[in-house]
Design a protein around this motif. Structure first.
Motif, PDB file in Angstrom:
ATOM      1  N   LEU A   1      33.420  59.518  35.209  1.00 31.10           N
ATOM      2  CA  LEU A   1      34.811  59.488  34.881  1.00 31.10           C
ATOM      3  C   LEU A   1      34.816  58.583  33.525  1.00 31.10           C
ATOM      4  N   VAL A   2      34.190  57.784  32.998  1.00 28.84           N
ATOM      5  CA  VAL A   2      34.736  56.801  31.937  1.00 28.84           C
ATOM      6  C   VAL A   2      34.319  57.663  30.717  1.00 28.84           C
ATOM      7  N   LEU A   3      33.071  58.266  30.411  1.00 34.78           N
ATOM      8  CA  LEU A   3      33.054  58.990  29.204  1.00 34.78           C
ATOM      9  C   LEU A   3      33.736  60.070  29.011  1.00 34.78           C
ATOM     10  N   PRO A   4      34.316  61.013  29.767  1.00 31.85           N
ATOM     11  CA  PRO A   4      35.346  61.770  29.352  1.00 31.85           C
ATOM     12  C   PRO A   4      36.529  61.231  28.936  1.00 31.85           C
ATOM     13  N   MET A   5      36.752  60.067  29.281  1.00 32.28           N
ATOM     14  CA  MET A   5      38.013  59.416  29.000  1.00 32.28           C
ATOM     15  C   MET A   5      37.807  59.047  27.373  1.00 32.28           C
ATOM     16  N   VAL A   6      36.821  58.459  27.190  1.00 39.32           N
ATOM     17  CA  VAL A   6      36.782  57.729  25.963  1.00 39.32           C
ATOM     18  C   VAL A   6      35.828  58.235  24.982  1.00 39.32           C
ATOM     19  N   GLY A   7      34.631  59.076  25.266  1.00 41.03           N
ATOM     20  CA  GLY A   7      33.740  59.637  24.638  1.00 41.03           C
ATOM     21  C   GLY A   7      32.453  58.670  24.293  1.00 41.03           C
ATOM     22  N   THR A   8      31.617  58.912  23.586  1.00 43.57           N
ATOM     23  CA  THR A   8      30.619  58.111  23.125  1.00 43.57           C
ATOM     24  C   THR A   8      30.575  57.485  21.793  1.00 43.57           C
ATOM     25  N   THR A   9      31.699  57.824  21.126  1.00 40.48           N
ATOM     26  CA  THR A   9      32.005  57.060  19.714  1.00 40.48           C
ATOM     27  C   THR A   9      33.179  56.329  19.751  1.00 40.48           C
TER      28      THR A   9
ATOM     29  N   PRO B   1      35.464  52.509  18.965  1.00 43.92           N
ATOM     30  CA  PRO B   1      35.171  50.884  19.292  1.00 43.92           C
ATOM     31  C   PRO B   1      35.030  50.804  20.914  1.00 43.92           C
ATOM     32  N   ILE B   2      35.661  51.812  21.640  1.00 40.24           N
ATOM     33  CA  ILE B   2      35.606  51.779  23.098  1.00 40.24           C
ATOM     34  C   ILE B   2      34.529  52.636  23.661  1.00 40.24           C
ATOM     35  N   GLY B   3      34.315  53.475  23.303  1.00 41.77           N
ATOM     36  CA  GLY B   3      33.424  54.799  23.445  1.00 41.77           C
ATOM     37  C   GLY B   3      31.960  54.099  23.576  1.00 41.77           C
ATOM     38  N   ARG B   4      31.659  53.565  22.274  1.00 42.83           N
ATOM     39  CA  ARG B   4      30.333  53.186  21.912  1.00 42.83           C
ATOM     40  C   ARG B   4      29.726  52.091  22.868  1.00 42.83           C
ATOM     41  N   PRO B   5      30.408  50.937  23.127  1.00 45.28           N
ATOM     42  CA  PRO B   5      29.862  49.912  23.812  1.00 45.28           C
ATOM     43  C   PRO B   5      29.784  50.563  25.574  1.00 45.28           C
ATOM     44  N   ALA B   6      30.915  51.224  25.660  1.00 46.00           N
ATOM     45  CA  ALA B   6      30.961  51.569  27.243  1.00 46.00           C
ATOM     46  C   ALA B   6      29.784  52.822  27.652  1.00 46.00           C
ATOM     47  N   PHE B   7      29.385  53.633  26.495  1.00 40.16           N
ATOM     48  CA  PHE B   7      28.290  54.523  26.602  1.00 40.16           C
ATOM     49  C   PHE B   7      26.988  53.747  26.572  1.00 40.16           C
ATOM     50  N   ALA B   8      26.837  52.757  26.016  1.00 45.99           N
ATOM     51  CA  ALA B   8      25.748  51.762  25.898  1.00 45.99           C
ATOM     52  C   ALA B   8      25.268  51.308  27.352  1.00 45.99           C
ATOM     53  N   MET B   9      26.404  50.595  28.010  1.00 45.36           N
ATOM     54  CA  MET B   9      26.491  50.083  29.324  1.00 45.36           C
ATOM     55  C   MET B   9      26.140  50.954  30.254  1.00 45.36           C
TER      56      MET B   9
ATOM     57  N   LEU C   1      38.266  49.473  32.076  1.00 49.32           N
ATOM     58  CA  LEU C   1      37.550  50.593  32.018  1.00 49.32           C
ATOM     59  C   LEU C   1      36.616  50.746  32.897  1.00 49.32           C
ATOM     60  N   MET C   2      35.451  49.737  32.625  1.00 47.66           N
ATOM     61  CA  MET C   2      34.119  49.786  33.223  1.00 47.66           C
ATOM     62  C   MET C   2      34.315  48.828  34.792  1.00 47.66           C
ATOM     63  N   ALA C   3      35.552  48.394  35.363  1.00 46.75           N
ATOM     64  CA  ALA C   3      35.492  47.643  36.400  1.00 46.75           C
ATOM     65  C   ALA C   3      35.326  48.324  37.850  1.00 46.75           C
ATOM     66  N   SER C   4      35.619  49.578  37.910  1.00 43.63           N
ATOM     67  CA  SER C   4      35.585  50.208  39.164  1.00 43.63           C
ATOM     68  C   SER C   4      33.979  50.607  39.533  1.00 43.63           C
ATOM     69  N   PRO C   5      33.555  50.754  40.750  1.00 44.14           N
ATOM     70  CA  PRO C   5      32.249  51.056  41.199  1.00 44.14           C
ATOM     71  C   PRO C   5      31.859  52.485  40.808  1.00 44.14           C
ATOM     72  N   SER C   6      30.900  53.072  40.820  1.00 43.53           N
ATOM     73  CA  SER C   6      30.499  54.259  40.313  1.00 43.53           C
ATOM     74  C   SER C   6      30.035  55.227  41.363  1.00 43.53           C
ATOM     75  N   GLU C   7      29.918  56.544  40.912  1.00 48.14           N
ATOM     76  CA  GLU C   7      29.320  57.635  42.018  1.00 48.14           C
ATOM     77  C   GLU C   7      28.007  57.332  42.169  1.00 48.14           C
TER      78      GLU C   7
END
Length: 594
Positions: free
Chosen positions: A145-153, A155-163, A343-349
């Motif tokens: 859910l997270v990456l389709p919203m912000v991508g992988t590049t 300021p938001i997508g890069r750290p989210a993708f790394a985590m 954005l990263m606060a909810s649990p995962s599949e």
């Protein structure tokens, strides 16, 4: 007695395709995330919703999913395709450049969140093994859910993708760790982990070697046939084979999908593979979200809504605080930390997988696993809402810039030039426009650049153009021209395609890295693409010719003539490659001088 409804796979397909074709567009029209739409379809059409009435009302069988387990493989395939598409956006160079983010920020976020959540559950009476299992499970965040919203590049997508990448890599060690903690476990759990790590390393090494040798030839043969069906079948073959191979050695199929995507990204055919697999990826991801909705029992939620709400809020607050604090400690802006944290606060599949593993190992009771499964499903449901709250929080944090930015973007009735990217190239373009009396507005995601520019009176907007809503605010239908100066070739091509579809008559001038990238931009719809490498060569030629004593006038005329020749050559070759799929490397080779 009511007639018994005979279930068929076609009735399940009817529900899924109906959701994709009718329900989701309706949600999109009222600006509600399709994620929520798919989950609501799962709640209504699942065995705990209208499906429970099929025995009394057989006609409902055509509107419900009769066998939830039958569609689970399609849901898993959707996740595999999603991670494969993420791999297509990567490269070995980029992964190496992100190693500190992945194994620093990613590891810190997972471990610290797991310690805090697990420690709190231990204090509330859970066993040490159960608290550890729940802490690790709930610390995971949703890649789907997270990456389709912000991508992988960006300021938001890069750290989210790394985590998220670290979490995906950590799933297998987590599962073996929980097996070792099981009451009936012995040292075999650790021996199995070592065996999987060794076999996994050998498999990935073999995939890297074979992929570099075989994939270009395999896709090259498919490209020569000009058959989209063959190209699609080979793409899916590579994904499925890689996932099965990683599963065979004990790794997650996600690992094989990511590696396959990275290997194809190193070939000339990554763009075509991404485009041709996109419909399957979107539909299969929708199936996964429907299965999440089917796991929710409205009656059980209503009976224990206070406990469920308290548990969900506690998990969200802990993870948001940990992620935001780590990002601030690593030097990110307050707005980035706030938005990424929520954005990263909810649990995962993948939380569901870890919960099932912990329950099978005897670390947590079945009713405990069921409770946290509902919490996880609710968390996935509210992920789009958390993303929206995060964006609002980011705007409030950067309030000293955003009100002025709103004023800049709201007044675009008169034709202005829009510059995307206010770095060294964007600043030079803006200076030249000012010198010739042309009005413009610039957009940049670096808050420091924006603040400095606005102190000098330059109309610069803070925002991430990877988000559709940011592009909507620019009102490009009233713009005189669009100039793309970002140093992100993938995003530049994507924006060019989108804007050209929105505004067919708009002038789009884009910065290109080289001739191959320029040809790709022309295919995407750019009016003009300026390759940096060719411009540097022309400037060097001009300088040396003048120093050799040749008159300035003929030198400048010859430079202009050569530039026009090269530009026409690139445009012609870009037009020749309209029939997919032809590789970018072949174009670059053709442009090399003899």
């Amino acid at each position: 007695m009511a007639a018994q409804f005979q279930t068929t796979p076609l009735s399940d397909a009817l529900v899924i395709l109906g959701a994709a074709g009718i329900v989701i567009p309706a949600f999109a029209r009222v600006r509600v995330s399709p994620v929520i739409g798919f989950i609501l379809v799962g709640i209504l059409a699942g065995p705990k919703g209208l499906g429970s009435l099929v025995a009394d009302q057989p006609w409902l069988g055509y509107l419900t999913i009769s066998n939830p387990h039958a569609i689970e493989p399609f849901a898993e395939f959707g996740l595999i395709l999603l991670l494969f598409s993420i791999g297509l956006e990567l490269s070995f160079r980029r992964l190496w450049g992100m190693r500190r983010l992945v194994f620093g920020l990613g590891a810190g976020e997972l471990i610290l969140s797991a310690l805090l959540i697990g420690g709190a559950l231990y204090l509330f009476g859970h066993s040490s093994g159960g608290a550890a299992a729940l802490g690790l499970a709930l610390a995971l965040s949703s890649t789907a859910l997270v990456l389709p919203m912000v991508g992988t590049t960006g300021p938001i997508g890069r750290p989210a993708f790394a985590m998220l990448l670290f979490e995906d890599l950590a799933i297998v060690p987590i599962i073996f760790f929980l097996g070792a903690l099981a009451p009936q476990a012995s040292d075999a759990g650790w021996a199995g982990l070592v065996r999987t790590i060794v076999l996994g390393a050998l498999l990935i090494g073999a995939m890297l070697v074979l992929g570099r040798v075989l994939l270009p030839r395999l896709f090259g043969q498919a490209a020569r046939t000009k058959s989209p069906e063959l190209f699609l079948s080979i793409s899916l073959l590579v994904v499925i084979a890689s996932s099965l191979a990683s599963t065979a050695v004990g790794l997650s199929p996600i690992v094989g999908a990511i590696v396959a995507g990275i290997l194809i990204a190193e070939t000339d055919y990554s763009s075509e593979v991404e485009v041709i697999t996109a419909p399957f990826r979107g539909l299969a991801l929708g199936v996964f979200l429907i299965t999440v909705g089917m796991s929710l029992d409205v009656r059980a939620i209503a009976a224990a809504w206070e406990k469920l709400l308290l548990a969900l809020v506690a998990v969200v607050l802990v993870k948001a605080a940990v992620t935001g604090a780590l990002l601030r400690f690593s030097g990110s802006r307050k707005s980035v930390a706030a938005e990424t944290g929520l954005l990263m606060a909810s649990p995962s599949e993948t939380t569901l997988i870890v919960l099932a593993t912990a329950s099978a190992a005897g670390l947590i009771a079945a009713d405990t696993a069921a409770f946290w499964t509902i919490v996880t499903a609710l968390g996935l449901t509210i992920t789009p809402l958390l993303a929206r709250i995060g964006r609002d929080a980011a705007r409030r944090v950067d309030v000293h810039v955003d009100p002025e930015s709103e004023a800049v973007t709201s007044d675009l009735k008169e034709p202005r030039v829009v510059i995307i990217g206010y770095g060294r190239v964007g600043r030079l373009v803006a200076d030249m426009l000012t010198r010739h009396g042309r009005t413009f507005v610039a957009v940049d995601s670096n808050i420091d650049n924006v603040a400095k520019a606005r102190r000098r009176g330059v109309p610069v907007v803070f925002g991430d153009v990877a988000r559709p809503e940011m592009m909507d605010r620019l009102n490009l239908g009233h713009a005189a021209a669009l100039i793309l100066t970002m140093d992100d070739p993938v995003l530049t091509v994507r924006l060019t395609k989108k804007v050209r579809a929105w505004c067919p008559g708009l002038t789009i001038v884009a910065r290109a890295r080289d001739a191959g990238h320029a040809a790709e931009l022309y295919r995407a719809g750019a009016t003009d693409a300026v390759p940096e490498t060719l411009e540097a060569s022309l400037q060097l030629s001009e300088a040396v010719l003048v120093e050799l004593g040749i008159a300035m006038g003929p030198v400048i005329a010859s430079i202009h003539e050569k530039r026009a020749e090269l530009r026409q050559d690139i445009m012609n070759r870009g037009e020749l490659q309209q029939e997919p799929p032809l590789g970018r490397r072949r174009l670059r080779d053709a442009l090399k001088p003899n």
